[in-house]
Design a protein around this motif. Structure first.
Motif, short mmCIF file in Angstrom:
data_model
loop_
_atom_site.label_atom_id
_atom_site.label_comp_id
_atom_site.label_asym_id
_atom_site.label_seq_id
_atom_site.Cartn_x
_atom_site.Cartn_y
_atom_site.Cartn_z
N GLY A 135 12.84 6.00 -3.31
CA GLY A 135 13.88 6.25 -3.16
C GLY A 135 14.26 7.30 -3.66
N ASN A 136 15.70 6.36 -4.78
CA ASN A 136 16.75 7.42 -5.16
C ASN A 136 15.57 9.00 -5.88
N GLU A 137 14.36 8.78 -6.51
CA GLU A 137 14.01 10.11 -6.37
C GLU A 137 13.18 10.81 -5.89
N GLY A 138 13.52 10.52 -4.50
CA GLY A 138 12.78 11.76 -3.91
C GLY A 138 11.16 11.28 -3.64
N THR A 139 10.83 12.74 -2.68
CA THR A 139 9.16 12.75 -3.10
C THR A 139 8.80 11.72 -4.61
N VAL A 140 7.29 11.84 -4.99
CA VAL A 140 7.23 11.36 -5.88
C VAL A 140 5.66 11.14 -6.18
N MET A 141 4.80 11.27 -7.03
CA MET A 141 3.04 10.92 -7.86
C MET A 141 2.92 9.61 -7.13
N ALA A 142 1.77 9.75 -6.21
CA ALA A 142 1.22 8.29 -5.61
C ALA A 142 -0.07 8.50 -5.40
N LEU A 143 -0.96 7.03 -5.30
CA LEU A 143 -2.23 6.87 -5.23
C LEU A 143 -2.14 6.10 -3.90
N TRP A 144 -3.56 6.34 -2.74
CA TRP A 144 -3.99 6.38 -1.43
C TRP A 144 -4.52 5.82 -1.43
N ARG A 145 -5.32 4.87 -1.03
CA ARG A 145 -6.54 3.85 -0.34
C ARG A 145 -6.71 4.78 0.56
N VAL A 146 -8.06 5.25 1.57
CA VAL A 146 -8.14 5.92 2.67
C VAL A 146 -9.22 5.41 3.76
N ASP A 147 -9.19 5.08 4.87
CA ASP A 147 -10.56 5.45 5.68
C ASP A 147 -10.89 6.55 5.94
N PRO A 148 -11.71 7.26 5.54
CA PRO A 148 -12.33 8.55 6.14
C PRO A 148 -12.77 9.02 7.33
N ALA A 149 -12.71 7.82 8.06
CA ALA A 149 -12.96 7.27 9.54
C ALA A 149 -11.82 7.72 10.52
N THR A 150 -10.71 6.96 9.94
CA THR A 150 -9.41 7.28 10.86
C THR A 150 -7.91 8.28 9.64
N GLY A 151 -8.62 8.34 8.52
CA GLY A 151 -7.70 8.94 7.76
C GLY A 151 -6.51 8.76 7.05
N LEU A 152 -6.22 7.44 7.93
CA LEU A 152 -5.33 6.41 7.77
C LEU A 152 -5.18 5.66 6.31
N GLY A 153 -3.62 5.71 5.54
CA GLY A 153 -4.05 5.08 4.19
C GLY A 153 -3.22 4.41 3.88
N GLU A 154 -2.95 3.76 2.72
CA GLU A 154 -1.83 2.53 2.29
C GLU A 154 -1.62 2.88 0.82
N THR A 155 -0.60 2.86 0.34
CA THR A 155 0.11 3.30 -0.91
C THR A 155 -0.23 2.53 -1.68
N ILE A 156 -1.11 2.30 -2.65
CA ILE A 156 -1.99 1.26 -3.86
C ILE A 156 -0.83 1.37 -5.53
N ALA A 157 -0.33 2.65 -5.65
CA ALA A 157 0.62 3.22 -7.08
C ALA A 157 1.44 4.46 -6.68
N LYS A 158 2.58 3.92 -7.66
CA LYS A 158 3.87 4.65 -7.20
C LYS A 158 4.16 5.28 -8.84
N GLY A 159 4.18 6.24 -8.57
CA GLY A 159 5.06 7.26 -9.73
C GLY A 159 6.28 7.02 -10.29
N ASP A 160 6.95 8.06 -10.75
CA ASP A 160 8.91 8.18 -11.25
C ASP A 160 8.34 9.64 -10.42
N ALA A 161 9.98 10.34 -12.00
CA ALA A 161 10.16 11.85 -11.41
C ALA A 161 8.94 12.81 -12.31
N THR A 162 8.67 12.14 -13.24
CA THR A 162 7.87 12.31 -14.61
C THR A 162 6.01 12.66 -14.48
N THR A 163 5.99 11.74 -13.18
CA THR A 163 4.75 11.25 -13.17
C THR A 163 3.97 12.42 -12.88
#
Length: 638
Positions: free
Chosen positions: A158-186
């Protein structure tokens, strides 16, 4: 146990058993025979990364079966391997991107490979925000059968721009979903065995508070709800070591020098270990179970305090087989019956093995420097001495093969790679190459280097160009009775390259010549680039300022060898990769230009398609050959 021969094609090359002359530079400079290896959770398949330069490849050997798929990588730089379940082998690889002239960025990504040698996908290929992150490390490989892994990357903040996050990813397709998001200091996350975010590691670079903290997310709360659990002064001795899923506790290193386990349920603290103050502790973790395996301390030797008795027993058994060498466990099957491990020492090339506990068999997967088989290997020993201000320092002295009493070979000092780099008892190809050419090689572990305790590390703060340099002179004096230590040559890579250039510029009467590989020369230039790149208030710059003891103009200029080119006391060799994103290639160019303007002898070599760590065998060989020629002209061994 049988691994099909094709699995290690090009890895187990044999060399002649006797050498009338020292082995060529190519025997030392080659890319290691086994760059990485990983075993599938069921223990049936072994992935091996090997090959040279643009002919590197990944092979997938099925134990006791002949078929061995091979995946050529071309010019790609393979870095490591890890399995996601039994159906996908993940290759971590690097590539470079240059958005504009003189600006180079290095990115690391994961490629998913199937057991039959087919490339399935590149992970998070289409995630826009995550593409801004230079790497996407694997945080968890859950054993719940879902077949998905957890990566650390970026997301829209959001207003913090790009932040550190965790993704759960399917190695068969490479597609993922965000499962956790940090903030500007993470800056980091820790997860449990299921891959759920449990700990978020933040920092606050505010000039008043300057803290780093960990926050907890309770099971069932969701990754959006975090509670501050622990905090400490930014850059202090206290540090977070990791999260234990099975114990639901965090491990911390405290100001008292103790490692403690702190329960998240009630905050209760239990002392786990009190490492010796002259060592630097770290911890090993099991990525599959999110459990702590061992407390590791670095120093003259590497020691383990095993928290997992089963893994500790495996390590002890292998240590008995390979006496006087260091055994490092790299990967194992879920039942821990098949283990891949590395064997290393300063006096023998590293080798990677597969251990089958059921069969009680050890099989060689490959050797790093097979062409050195049968060649004389230089021997060495640790020595201790006191510096002029009374500090205890250690160094490692390697003598040429066959050097007898009273031979007094010429001395080359190999400067350490810098603050934060631990000491390991591993085979050093450059040290052995120089020793094979008739030189004694001294590796002083001056103050400010990691591995000998916090006091020793912090003693280097503010001593760039100061006591770090006089420690080297005291080390040379300590071996003067055994080698020819009159004005030796000094050689170094990375921070060691900076140390070498600083030595010959600020102590010109003490050194005969200097060679820098990927080294710094102008600290002011470095800081101006990093401020532009990282932001003035970034954590990286905060820690760098602490190590340097300040970044005022006088401080930077007084410890920048390029500013003292006119005082340099001997010839200088500068080697730099044109794709170096750790130390800007401009650092060597600035030094070369300053030396030329001052009328000093200098050779400046820029290596094409090379990064900071000289990972291309042809360039390593070229570097060694250039160093050999330089020393033969400036400081001949005979």
């Amino acid at each position: 146990m049988v691994l099909a021969a094709a699995a290690t094609a090009g890895v187990l090359g044999l060399a002649a058993s006797a050498h009338a002359a020292p082995p060529p530079a190519s025997a030392y400079g080659r890319f290691p025979g086994v760059a990485a290896a990983a075993i599938s959770p069921d223990g049936r398949r072994v992935g091996i990364l090997s090959g040279q330069d643009d002919k590197r490849f990944v092979s997938i050997a099925t134990i006791d079966e002949p078929n061995v798929p091979v995946v050529p990588l071309g010019a790609g730089e393979g870095l490591s391997l890890a399995w996601s379940g039994n159906d996908h082998l993940l290759l971590r690889t690097a590539f470079w991107f240059s958005p504009r002239p003189k600006e180079m960025h290095r990115f690391e990504r994961h490629i998913s490979i199937t057991p039959d040698g087919k490339i399935a996908t590149r992970l998070l290929e289409n995630e826009t925000y995550s593409q801004h992150f230079y790497n996407q490390p694997i945080m968890a490989a859950p054993q719940d059968g879902a077949g998905k892994i957890v990566l650390r990357g970026g997301a829209n903040g959001g207003n913090e721009g790009t932040v550190m996050a965790l993704w759960r990813v399917d190695p068969a397709t490479g597609l993922g979903e965000t499962i956790a998001k940090g903030d500007a200091t993470t800056r980091h996350f820790s997860v449990d065995a299921a891959g759920s975010a449990r700990v978020r590691h933040d920092y606050d670079s505010n000039r008043i508070t300057s803290v780093e903290a960990i926050h907890l997310s309770r099971p069932g709360q969701g990754a959006a709800l975090w509670t501050r659990f622990w905090s400490t002064k930014l850059g202090g001795r206290e540090r977070y070591l990791g999260y234990s899923g099975p114990e639901d506790a965090v491990y911390l290193f405290l100001e008292t020098g103790e490692i403690v386990r702190k329960r998240t349920s009630d905050g209760a603290t239990e002392v786990v270990d009190r490492p010796s103050p002259d060592t630097s502790p770290d911890m090993l973790w099991d990525i599959g179970t999110a459990a702590p395996l061992a407390i590791v301390t670095w120093g003259a030797t590497t020691t383990y305090k095993w928290l997992d008795p089963e893994v500790g027993a495996i390590h002890a058994s292998l240590g008995k087989i390979f006496k006087d060498k260091e055994v490092s466990l790299l990967d194992w099957s879920d039942d821990r019956n098949c283990v891949i491990f590395n064997v290393e020492s300063r006096t023998s090339p590293d080798a990677v093995y597969l251990y089958d506990r059921n069969r009680k068999e050890v099989s060689l997967l490959g050797e790093d420097y097979p062409e050195l088989k049968g060649a004389p290997i230089a021997q060495g020993r640790w020595l201790s001495f006191k510096t002029r201000d009374g500090k205890d320092i250690q160094a490692y002295l390697t003598l040429p093969p066959g050097a007898g009493p009273g031979s007094r070979p010429p001395l080359v000092v190999m400067a350490g790679e810098g603050p934060g780099v631990e000491t390991r008892a591993s085979f050093d190809y450059m040290v052995q190459f120089l020793a094979s050419r008739g030189y004694a090689v001294l590796q002083p572990y001056h103050r400010g280097l990691w591995g000998f305790g916090d006091d020793f590390y912090e003693a280097g703060f503010g001593e760039w160009g100061g006591k770090m340099q006089t420690d080297l002179l005291d080390a040379v004096a300590a071996v003067a009775g055994e080698v020819d230590a009159r004005r030796p040559c000094i050689v170094g890579h990375d921070f060691g390259g900076y140390t070498a250039l600083t030595a010959i510029a600020l102590q010109p009467d003490a050194w005969r010549c200097a060679a820098s590989m990927g080294g710094l020369s102008d600290l002011g230039l470095m800081m101006s680039k990093r401020r532009w790149f990282y932001d003035y208030e970034s954590l990286a710059l905060e820690r760098l300022r602490e190590r340097m003891g300040g970044t005022g103009k006088t401080k930077l200029s007084g410890a920048s060898p390029a500013r003292f080119a006119g005082k340099v006391g001997g010839p200088v060799l500068l080697i730099h990769g044109d794709q170096d994103t750790e130390v800007d290639p401009e650092q060597s160019k600035v030094m070369a230009d300053a030396l030329k303007s001052a009328g000093k002898p200098v050779e400046h070599i820029v290596m094409k398609d090379e990064a900071h760590y000289f990972s291309r065998g042809t360039n390593r060989v070229q570097m060694l050959e250039a160093l050999e020629t330089f020393l033969a002209q400036s400081y001949p061994a005979s």
